[in-house]
Design a protein around this motif. Sequence first.
Motif, mmCIF file in Angstrom:
data_model
loop_
_atom_site.group_PDB
_atom_site.id
_atom_site.type_symbol
_atom_site.label_atom_id
_atom_site.label_comp_id
_atom_site.label_asym_id
_atom_site.label_seq_id
_atom_site.Cartn_x
_atom_site.Cartn_y
_atom_site.Cartn_z
ATOM 1 N N LYS A 1 0.840 -1.210 0.000
ATOM 2 C CA LYS A 1 0.000 0.000 0.000
ATOM 3 C C LYS A 1 0.877 1.262 0.000
ATOM 4 O O LYS A 1 0.654 2.170 -0.801
ATOM 5 N N SER A 2 1.856 1.314 0.881
ATOM 6 C CA SER A 2 2.691 2.526 0.970
ATOM 7 C C SER A 2 3.422 2.793 -0.346
ATOM 8 O O SER A 2 3.505 3.926 -0.816
ATOM 9 N N ILE A 3 3.956 1.729 -0.944
ATOM 10 C CA ILE A 3 4.733 1.901 -2.185
ATOM 11 C C ILE A 3 3.798 2.264 -3.342
ATOM 12 O O ILE A 3 4.133 3.092 -4.193
ATOM 13 N N HIS B 1 0.972 4.032 -3.239
ATOM 14 C CA HIS B 1 0.661 5.475 -3.146
ATOM 15 C C HIS B 1 1.812 6.312 -3.687
ATOM 16 O O HIS B 1 1.628 7.237 -4.477
ATOM 17 N N ARG B 2 3.022 5.980 -3.213
ATOM 18 C CA ARG B 2 4.181 6.806 -3.571
ATOM 19 C C ARG B 2 4.524 6.691 -5.054
ATOM 20 O O ARG B 2 4.992 7.659 -5.677
ATOM 21 N N ALA B 3 4.302 5.515 -5.633
ATOM 22 C CA ALA B 3 4.600 5.332 -7.057
ATOM 23 C C ALA B 3 3.721 6.262 -7.895
ATOM 24 O O ALA B 3 4.160 6.774 -8.928
ATOM 25 N N ALA C 1 7.611 9.230 15.036
ATOM 26 C CA ALA C 1 8.119 8.395 13.938
ATOM 27 C C ALA C 1 6.954 8.110 12.998
ATOM 28 O O ALA C 1 6.259 7.114 13.149
ATOM 29 N N SER C 2 6.714 9.007 12.068
ATOM 30 C CA SER C 2 5.598 8.838 11.131
ATOM 31 C C SER C 2 6.091 9.010 9.700
ATOM 32 O O SER C 2 6.622 10.071 9.337
ATOM 33 N N ALA C 3 5.885 7.964 8.892
ATOM 34 C CA ALA C 3 6.319 8.038 7.497
ATOM 35 C C ALA C 3 5.439 8.997 6.712
ATOM 36 O O ALA C 3 5.887 9.588 5.724
ATOM 37 N N GLN C 4 4.198 9.140 7.156
ATOM 38 C CA GLN C 4 3.316 10.063 6.440
ATOM 39 C C GLN C 4 3.775 11.498 6.645
ATOM 40 O O GLN C 4 3.814 12.289 5.702
ATOM 41 N N VAL C 5 4.169 11.835 7.882
ATOM 42 C CA VAL C 5 4.633 13.199 8.158
ATOM 43 C C VAL C 5 5.967 13.443 7.449
ATOM 44 O O VAL C 5 6.161 14.452 6.761
ATOM 45 N N ILE D 1 3.885 -1.186 13.150
ATOM 46 C CA ILE D 1 2.723 -0.471 13.683
ATOM 47 C C ILE D 1 1.400 -1.003 13.110
ATOM 48 O O ILE D 1 0.430 -1.188 13.835
ATOM 49 N N ASP D 2 1.362 -1.289 11.807
ATOM 50 C CA ASP D 2 0.099 -1.739 11.206
ATOM 51 C C ASP D 2 -0.208 -3.201 11.521
ATOM 52 O O ASP D 2 -1.334 -3.659 11.318
ATOM 53 N N GLU D 3 0.800 -3.948 11.990
ATOM 54 C CA GLU D 3 0.602 -5.370 12.276
ATOM 55 C C GLU D 3 0.216 -5.605 13.737
ATOM 56 O O GLU D 3 -0.031 -6.745 14.141
ATOM 57 N N ALA E 1 -4.441 6.771 16.863
ATOM 58 C CA ALA E 1 -4.695 7.737 15.789
ATOM 59 C C ALA E 1 -4.829 7.053 14.430
ATOM 60 O O ALA E 1 -4.691 7.684 13.396
ATOM 61 N N LYS E 2 -5.097 5.752 14.426
ATOM 62 C CA LYS E 2 -5.243 5.035 13.148
ATOM 63 C C LYS E 2 -6.709 5.068 12.690
ATOM 64 O O LYS E 2 -7.491 5.860 13.194
ATOM 65 N N GLU E 3 -7.093 4.184 11.755
ATOM 66 C CA GLU E 3 -8.429 4.230 11.171
ATOM 67 C C GLU E 3 -9.506 4.133 12.255
ATOM 68 O O GLU E 3 -10.608 4.667 12.124
HETATM 69 C C1 S3P Z 1 2.101 4.748 6.138
HETATM 70 C C2 S3P Z 1 2.723 5.014 7.313
HETATM 71 C C3 S3P Z 1 2.267 4.494 8.609
HETATM 72 C C4 S3P Z 1 1.205 3.419 8.467
HETATM 73 C C5 S3P Z 1 0.218 3.702 7.393
HETATM 74 C C6 S3P Z 1 0.905 3.903 6.057
HETATM 75 C C7 S3P Z 1 2.665 5.320 4.908
HETATM 76 O O1 S3P Z 1 1.742 5.565 9.345
HETATM 77 O O2 S3P Z 1 0.551 3.212 9.699
HETATM 78 O O3 S3P Z 1 -0.684 2.612 7.270
HETATM 79 O O4 S3P Z 1 2.375 4.811 3.811
HETATM 80 O O5 S3P Z 1 3.418 6.296 5.008
HETATM 81 P P1 S3P Z 1 2.698 6.635 10.032
HETATM 82 O O6 S3P Z 1 2.631 7.875 9.252
HETATM 83 O O7 S3P Z 1 2.138 6.784 11.403
HETATM 84 O O8 S3P Z 1 4.112 6.085 9.998
#
Ligand code: S3P
Length: 436
Positions: free
Chosen positions: A22-24, A26-28, A166-170, A317-319, A344-346
């Motif tokens: 999913k993450s890859i 979106h970014r692609a 530690a947030s990849a989205q931020v 985190i997602d697991e 703070a997830k879904e």
């Molecule tokens: C994601 C980062 C994670 C993850 C989310 C997808 C992403 O959240 O929980 O499902 O694709 O960057 P964080 O931003 O809290 O790391």
Amino acid sequence: MSQITLTSPKRLRGIVAVPGDKSISHRAIVLNALAAGEAQITHFLTGADCLSTIACMQALGVPIERQDTTVRVAGVGRRGLREAADVLDCGNSGTTLRLLAGLLAGQPLFSVLSGDASLRSRPQRRIVAPLRELGAQLDGRMDGDRAPLAIRGTPLHGGVYDLPVASAQVKSALLLAALGGDAPLTLTGRIDSRDHTERMLIAMGIDLQITATSITLHPPTTTDELQPLSLRVPGDPSSAAFWWVAAAMHPDAEITTTGVCLNPGRTGALDVLRAMGAQIRIMNEEMAGNEPVGDVTVCSSALRGTPIDGALIPRLIDELPVLALAAAGAQGHTIIRDAQELRAKETDRIATVAAGLQALGVQVEPTADGLTIAGTGNPTLLRGATLFSHGDHRLAMTWAVAALVARGETTIVDADAVAVSYPGFWEEIDRLCRND
Ligand code: S3P
């Protein structure tokens, strides 16, 4: 509201090619939209979240065509986006909303980002505050902490930002914001989240300096644009984890998940399952599209509790919902700490996972930053129940795994939430159970 009722099969066996990460995915789409030229993405995840990203980028004037899991993106360049005619609907997808908020903050456009009720209830100050520090003009409900977010894009100044979470989205939102401008940006602090954005930016020719404590992005000059990046998206370890836990917990099981992304930022669940005593084999490891991938086989195992905390947390985190279930069937206690991000997830996954495990007859205590779980000592001691996904895809799949091992019938309410990240999940369960 869809419901599915399942019982534990006698045997659980098979090979699963899990859908694209999913993450890859979106970014692609987002990064190739900004490239100078066309890219082809295969094994793209067709879950609702990634389709939201495609729809938003199309609304911003990027030609994107999809046929099943193959997507062609005709990049418009870093300065080629068009103002969208309407609100950009991010659906259930936090990644879409946060990545696009970062990107659009630095583009000369007016944009409004919104989504479904779950997304509109999630905190956004984590991106709004740092983007404002870089000079962005954006606002939303609750002083910018909740979507809809309105963004008046403007040239941003660079600088240094110390990431508190530690947030990849931020992290990705800030890198995308810097990418649209001319000023370098350095990120320090909690940079230890998944690094797919960094890997992809480097592969597209961006000057990104990464040290143990910082990431610095130097935006390209106009004559030196982003190169398009065609890739096959590796399998999603967060989707594979459901099969790993199902196989480890079931008394007569062996499941192989093929072509799974084994990026170290994503393999915390494998480390925890190993520490719990799971039998795991990894084969056919190789690099694909700048990410390590491999096949992972898990078979029936006697699991024991283990601490899950600290630096492990961003790597799994997602697991955590499905690992909490594994802990519920294990011998001994498992204490999950440092995982306040789950709230703070879904859904508030500390509350919703605790409620589901309690319904299965497990002694579990939700804490401010995790869960304390008293393992039943044997997965078949879990008692079938009616379990609610609350519209959260990862809960729906966690409860499906519970159904595969628990005594008696388990009903999953709001089961179609799986479509957010795993189209075909229920068909896959059917197939694995029929190998009886
Ligand atoms: C994601 C980062 C994670 C993850 C989310 C997808 C992403 O959240 O929980 O499902 O694709 O960057 P964080 O931003 O809290 O790391």
